[in-house]
Design an enzyme around this catalytic site. Structure first.
Site, short mmCIF file in Angstrom:
data_model
loop_
_atom_site.label_atom_id
_atom_site.label_comp_id
_atom_site.label_asym_id
_atom_site.label_seq_id
_atom_site.Cartn_x
_atom_site.Cartn_y
_atom_site.Cartn_z
N LYS A 22 0.84 -1.20 0.00
CA LYS A 22 0.00 0.00 0.00
C LYS A 22 0.87 1.25 0.00
O LYS A 22 0.65 2.18 -0.78
CB LYS A 22 -0.89 -0.01 1.24
CG LYS A 22 -1.57 1.32 1.50
CD LYS A 22 -2.45 1.27 2.73
CE LYS A 22 -1.79 1.66 4.02
NZ LYS A 22 -1.43 3.09 4.14
N ASN A 23 1.87 1.27 0.88
CA ASN A 23 2.67 2.49 1.04
C ASN A 23 3.65 2.74 -0.10
O ASN A 23 4.30 3.78 -0.14
CB ASN A 23 3.42 2.46 2.38
CG ASN A 23 2.48 2.67 3.56
OD1 ASN A 23 1.31 2.95 3.38
ND2 ASN A 23 3.01 2.50 4.77
N CYS A 116 -6.02 13.08 13.46
CA CYS A 116 -5.72 11.70 13.10
C CYS A 116 -5.61 10.89 14.38
O CYS A 116 -5.13 11.39 15.39
CB CYS A 116 -4.41 11.66 12.33
SG CYS A 116 -3.78 10.01 12.12
N ARG A 121 0.55 14.32 13.72
CA ARG A 121 0.96 14.07 12.33
C ARG A 121 0.86 15.30 11.42
O ARG A 121 0.12 15.29 10.43
CB ARG A 121 0.15 12.91 11.73
CG ARG A 121 0.37 11.62 12.46
CD ARG A 121 -0.32 10.47 11.79
NE ARG A 121 0.48 9.87 10.73
CZ ARG A 121 0.12 8.78 10.08
NH1 ARG A 121 -1.02 8.21 10.33
NH2 ARG A 121 0.90 8.27 9.16
N ASP A 312 4.62 0.36 12.09
CA ASP A 312 3.42 -0.29 11.56
C ASP A 312 3.31 -1.77 11.95
O ASP A 312 2.31 -2.42 11.66
CB ASP A 312 3.37 -0.16 10.02
CG ASP A 312 3.00 1.25 9.58
OD1 ASP A 312 2.62 2.06 10.43
OD2 ASP A 312 3.11 1.53 8.37
N ARG A 404 -8.88 -0.33 4.98
CA ARG A 404 -8.08 0.72 4.33
C ARG A 404 -6.75 0.16 3.83
O ARG A 404 -6.23 0.60 2.82
CB ARG A 404 -7.76 1.83 5.35
CG ARG A 404 -8.88 2.82 5.56
CD ARG A 404 -8.36 4.00 6.35
NE ARG A 404 -7.04 4.35 5.90
CZ ARG A 404 -6.04 4.77 6.68
NH1 ARG A 404 -6.23 4.94 7.95
NH2 ARG A 404 -4.87 5.05 6.17
#
Ligand code: UD1
Length: 428
Positions: A22-23, A116, A121, A312, A404
């Site tokens: 995803k990133n 967030c 952030r 993560d 997501r």
């Protein structure tokens, strides 16, 4: 609202295919705005954040097609340079369109991301870096309004040092610098594999970039970029999540389509916890079906920038520690307020004390299923790992967070023998 129901304590066994990262996919899609020619991306995961960015690119006027895991973006005609609050608020990575729009069109209006769940952030480093490249930036009505303030209308190369290591910040500045006049140095750059993957795509588009993968990136601007085809790297966080789930359930899982070279910090910690790890070029096998004492060993970790232990992966690794033998300290150094999974893990019977930026996790022989709430993307993944290890039924609410960032996670876990199902609820 959809929930996940998990009947725990089924050891995961078998082979599972990793999706694309995803990133890495998100910045690659944003990079397509830098050229009037089509960009084709393969191995793009099918998940909500990708759909959100597709909608955003579409709202700017780009033609975006998706066929399975291939996405084609044609940004020849861009009629609008505004990324609206509605899209940005659901996905902070939308800010990745700022650098490309500004570099190619000399202007951009991108909503500030807003609150967030995992801390403040801010995007001040993105803004500061773009200003150094010659942009005039103001914040108006919640939008970052950026214009190129140079006489030529192009950004101009500069030496930029970010105050902290920022992944999307590095990506935004690297993309902006590709079309700038002259040379840009980004000091204190993020070294994540996703940054390297983006540099690889940009080079395929004609950009002149070196130093990616180190903390100093050099970009020599060119007048225009062209189309390219690119394969997105595997999702090291998805891979890591499956490995943690395999360890927590004392299973034997092989993840294919992975890149073990991106997972050193995690694989070291999993081995320390007692797992047997075997790697080949594109796969990782984790065996935990014959753990000494029947439980993983408690292992402390401290999250840091790549190549350190990824923030993560913090929640998923904490879930493993919840059922480990011994006591571990989990320290979070990247984000404030990233322990929201703790109170939910406690509902499953975990024993965790928060001590500032650390958690002390006292491993328990077992967890027991309960109703829990997902609070952010990776926190949700931690709850899935814990639920798979727990005795009885775990019901995870608000799994839109999980959707997501994970491509069909319950389908993949079922393929490994997990008893997990999506429960579609109406209005509850
Ligand atoms: C990216 C990843 C995310 C991962 C994170 C850290 C994507 C799409 N997301 O997020 O999954 O958790 O890296 O590995 O790639 N900061 C500032 N000002 C800025 C930018 C960042 O203060 O302008 C701070 C942040 O608040 C945070 C730290 O720097 O404390 C690192 O954030 P950053 O690397 O920018 O995270 P993202 O790029 O948003």
């Amino acid at each position: 609202m959809d929930k996940l129901r998990i009947e725990g304590q089924h050891p995961l066994r078998g082979v599972v295919q990793a999706s694309g990262a995803k990133n890495a996919a998100l910045p690659a899609m944003a990079a397509a705005l830098l050229t009037a020619e089509p960009v084709e991306l393969r191995n793009v995961p099918q998940l909500m954040d990708v759909r959100t960015l597709r909608r955003l690119l579409g709202s700017l006027g780009a033609a975006v097609e998706q066929d399975g895991d291939t996405v084609r973006i044609d940004a020849r005609e861009i009629g609008n340079v505004e990324a609206s609050y509605d899209l940005v608020k659901t996905m902070r990575a939308s800010v990745l369109v700022l650098g490309p729009l500004l570099a190619r069109f000399g202007q951009a209006r991108v909503s500030l991301p807003g609150g967030c769940a995992i801390g403040a952030r801010p995007v001040d480093q993105h803004i500061k870096g773009l200003q150094a490249l010659g942009a005039d930036i103001t914040v108006e009505q919640g939008y970052i309004v950026a214009r190129t303030a140079t006489s030529s209308g192009r950004l101009r190369g500069a030496r930029i040092a970010t105050d902290m290591v920022t992944v999307t910040g590095t990506e935004n500045l690297m993309m902006a610098a590709t079309l700038a006049e002259g040379e840009t140095w980004i000091d204190n750059a993020a070294r994540e594999p996703e940054v390297v993957d983006l540099a690889r795509l940009l080079r395929a588009m004609g950009a002149r970039i070196s130093g990616d993968g180190t903390s100093q990136i050099r970009v020599v601007g060119v007048e225009r970029l062209h189309g390219a085809r690119h394969r997105v790297i595997p999702d090291r966080i998805e891979v890591g999540t499956f490995l943690c789930a395999a360890l927590a359930t004392r299973g034997d899982v092989t993840v294919t389509g992975a890149d073990p070279g991106h997972q050193d910090a995690l694989l070291d910690k999993l081995s320390e916890a007692g797992a047997q790890i075997e790697t080949a070029a594109d796969r990782i096998r984790l065996r935990a079906d014959a753990l000494a004492g029947g439980r993983p060993r408690a292992v402390s970790v401290r999250t840091t920038e790549y190549p350190g232990f990824a923030t993560d992966m913090q929640a998923q690794f904490m879930a493993v520690n919840c059922i480990a033998d011994g006591t571990a300290r989990i320290t979070e150094t990247i984000f404030e307020n990233r322990f929201m999974h703790v109170q939910e893990l406690v509902r499953l019977g975990a024993r965790i004390d928060i001590d500032g930026h650390s958690c002390i996790v006292q491993g328990m022989p077992r967890l027991s299923g309960a109703s829990v709430m997902a609070t952010d993307l990776r926190a949700s993944a931690g709850l899935v790992v814990a639920g798979l290890a727990a005795e009885g039924t775990t019901l995870i609410d608000r799994i839109y967070h999980l959707d997501r960032g994970y491509d069909a996670i319950e389908v993949k876990l079922r393929g490994l023998g997990a008893d997990i199902a999506r429960v579609t609820g109406k209005g509850d």
